[in-house]
Design an enzyme around this catalytic site. Structure first.
Site, PDB file in Angstrom:
ATOM      1  N   GLU A  35      37.355  35.408 -10.420  1.00  0.00           N
ATOM      2  CA  GLU A  35      38.418  35.515  -9.407  1.00  0.00           C
ATOM      3  C   GLU A  35      37.869  35.305  -7.985  1.00  0.00           C
ATOM      4  O   GLU A  35      38.583  34.799  -7.111  1.00  0.00           O
ATOM      5  CB  GLU A  35      39.068  36.896  -9.562  1.00  0.00           C
ATOM      6  CG  GLU A  35      40.475  37.056  -9.087  1.00  0.00           C
ATOM      7  CD  GLU A  35      41.418  35.880  -9.310  1.00  0.00           C
ATOM      8  OE1 GLU A  35      41.989  35.417  -8.307  1.00  0.00           O
ATOM      9  OE2 GLU A  35      41.591  35.413 -10.460  1.00  0.00           O
ATOM     10  N   HIS A  37      35.520  33.122  -7.044  1.00  0.00           N
ATOM     11  CA  HIS A  37      35.518  31.664  -6.804  1.00  0.00           C
ATOM     12  C   HIS A  37      36.950  31.160  -6.612  1.00  0.00           C
ATOM     13  O   HIS A  37      37.220  30.336  -5.748  1.00  0.00           O
ATOM     14  CB  HIS A  37      34.934  30.920  -8.014  1.00  0.00           C
ATOM     15  CG  HIS A  37      33.507  31.235  -8.308  1.00  0.00           C
ATOM     16  ND1 HIS A  37      33.113  31.931  -9.428  1.00  0.00           N
ATOM     17  CD2 HIS A  37      32.378  30.924  -7.637  1.00  0.00           C
ATOM     18  CE1 HIS A  37      31.808  32.034  -9.444  1.00  0.00           C
ATOM     19  NE2 HIS A  37      31.324  31.439  -8.367  1.00  0.00           N
ATOM     20  N   GLN A  61      16.997  26.756  -6.922  1.00  0.00           N
ATOM     21  CA  GLN A  61      17.154  28.093  -6.357  1.00  0.00           C
ATOM     22  C   GLN A  61      16.799  29.211  -7.346  1.00  0.00           C
ATOM     23  O   GLN A  61      17.023  30.377  -7.069  1.00  0.00           O
ATOM     24  CB  GLN A  61      18.550  28.283  -5.770  1.00  0.00           C
ATOM     25  CG  GLN A  61      19.692  28.319  -6.761  1.00  0.00           C
ATOM     26  CD  GLN A  61      21.042  28.286  -6.042  1.00  0.00           C
ATOM     27  OE1 GLN A  61      21.456  27.261  -5.527  1.00  0.00           O
ATOM     28  NE2 GLN A  61      21.734  29.421  -6.008  1.00  0.00           N
ATOM     29  N   ASP A 150      27.481  37.042  -1.201  1.00  0.00           N
ATOM     30  CA  ASP A 150      26.124  36.521  -0.981  1.00  0.00           C
ATOM     31  C   ASP A 150      25.904  36.423   0.531  1.00  0.00           C
ATOM     32  O   ASP A 150      25.818  35.336   1.096  1.00  0.00           O
ATOM     33  CB  ASP A 150      25.979  35.151  -1.646  1.00  0.00           C
ATOM     34  CG  ASP A 150      26.143  35.252  -3.151  1.00  0.00           C
ATOM     35  OD1 ASP A 150      25.388  36.017  -3.775  1.00  0.00           O
ATOM     36  OD2 ASP A 150      27.058  34.611  -3.700  1.00  0.00           O
ATOM     37  N   SER A 185      30.859  38.831 -10.005  1.00  0.00           N
ATOM     38  CA  SER A 185      29.677  37.981 -10.019  1.00  0.00           C
ATOM     39  C   SER A 185      29.570  37.366 -11.401  1.00  0.00           C
ATOM     40  O   SER A 185      29.905  38.023 -12.401  1.00  0.00           O
ATOM     41  CB  SER A 185      28.430  38.849  -9.754  1.00  0.00           C
ATOM     42  OG  SER A 185      27.266  38.193 -10.196  1.00  0.00           O
TER      43      SER A 185
HETATM   44  O1  PAF Z   1      26.634  30.818  -4.325  1.00  0.00           O
HETATM   45  C1  PAF Z   1      26.359  29.954  -5.196  1.00  0.00           C
HETATM   46  O2  PAF Z   1      26.977  29.876  -6.251  1.00  0.00           O
HETATM   47  C2  PAF Z   1      25.221  28.987  -4.956  1.00  0.00           C
HETATM   48  O3  PAF Z   1      24.172  29.601  -4.300  1.00  0.00           O
HETATM   49  C3  PAF Z   1      25.646  27.704  -4.216  1.00  0.00           C
HETATM   50  C4  PAF Z   1      26.151  27.994  -2.808  1.00  0.00           C
HETATM   51  C5  PAF Z   1      26.727  26.994  -5.018  1.00  0.00           C
HETATM   52  C6  PAF Z   1      24.451  26.746  -4.100  1.00  0.00           C
HETATM   53  O4  PAF Z   1      23.942  26.396  -5.342  1.00  0.00           O
END
Ligand code: PAF
Length: 282
Positions: A35, A37, A61, A150, A185
């Site tokens: 939700e 996103h 990352q 984040d 998350s």
């Molecule tokens: O927040 C996220 O899901 C990731 O860090 C992002 C911003 C898509 C970059 O990979």
């Protein structure tokens, strides 16, 4: 909804939209959409003519001992959620298209990388800044949307956009929470039922700290201790990486709380790393 895998095609398509005077909103994600996103996508739909959602689990990352291989992936579920929100373009590149052989460039945002999560995830924010810079160059959005959950990532991205004269407006949207306060998350999916219950201690502890600030406590050290105490009381929290009360702009520790303070925490419950934060306006 158009599904496009090739960066060059997304670039050409989005450029055409911009040239015709249409605004483009980008919601970058790593998939396993929840939700939180979806709230970013809805906001982009409201504010732009065209909305592009990217799904790319960015290997840059993740550290070598992190959860890249087991990171939740659900492309089918994700695309039906995205298309039901009337997204215009789903950008779905693979690793080889994003990082062609010989890829050698990275974006470093000095100073911010070493703080909070950066101390525990070396290389993480370099990976985030690099992929976001690429996505902004590919989509060339009018606005790009990120969640406050984040928080450090939003600070890194804002700094990078300003320093590199990138074009988009960076829009930060509120954290979306479960009914019991747990911040949504993709990693919550890793938690077993008892761990899921234990995870509510994060929001509870941060809220306790925030309430104390609002009731007049001005010592950041005491607030940190209070948040940490709350986290320690939860037996299933195996490790507290940090419980912080920092300046929301610099992310530096403060002694005396002024106008605004960011309370943030990162913990491990079993193999799952969870973060959350509250921005408190005094
Ligand atoms: O927040 C996220 O899901 C990731 O860090 C992002 C911003 C898509 C970059 O990979």
């Amino acid at each position: 909804m158009e599904i496009i895998r090739i960066p060059r095609i997304v670039q050409d398509t989005c450029k055409k939209h911009r040239m015709k005077g249409r605004s483009v909103g980008l919601v970058p994600t790593m998939g396993a959409l929840h939700e939180g996103h979806l709230s970013l996508i809805r906001r982009s739909r409201m504010e732009n003519d065209i909305t592009v959602v990217s799904i790319f689990v960015n290997p840059l990352q993740f550290g070598p001992s992190e959860d890249l291989a087991r990171y939740p992936r659900d492309i089918e579920g994700d695309s039906s959620k995205i298309s039901s929100l009337e997204t215009d373009i789903l950008f779905l590149p693979d690793d080889a298209l994003m990082y062609s052989p010989g890829f050698a460039t990275s974006v470093e945002v000095a100073g911010i990388f070493e703080k909070l999560c950066g101390r525990f995830r070396p290389g993480h924010f370099r990976g985030v800044a690099t992929v976001v810079a690429k996505l902004l160059n590919i989509v060339y959005p009018t606005r790009a949307y990120f969640g406050q959950k984040d928080y450090q990532q939003t600070v890194v991205i804002r700094r990078m956009v300003k320093d590199l004269n990138l074009d988009p407006e960076v829009v930060i949207c509120p954290t979306i929470r479960e009914h019991d306060g747990l911040a949504m998350s993709s990693r919550n999916a890793y938690l077993g039922p008892e761990e899921r219950l234990a995870a509510t201690a994060i929001y509870r502890s941060l809220t306790r700290g925030a309430e104390a600030v609002l009731q007049g406590e001005r010592s950041a050290r005491r607030i940190r201790e209070m948040v940490e105490e709350g986290l320690r009381a939860e037996k299933l929290i195996d490790r507290i990486e940090y419980a912080a009360a920092v300046d929301p702009v610099t992310l530096d520790d403060v002694e005396e709380i002024g106008r605004e303070i960011l309370l943030a925490a990162a913990v491990r419950i079993g193999n799952t790393r969870l973060i959350d934060n509250l921005l408190v306006n005094v």
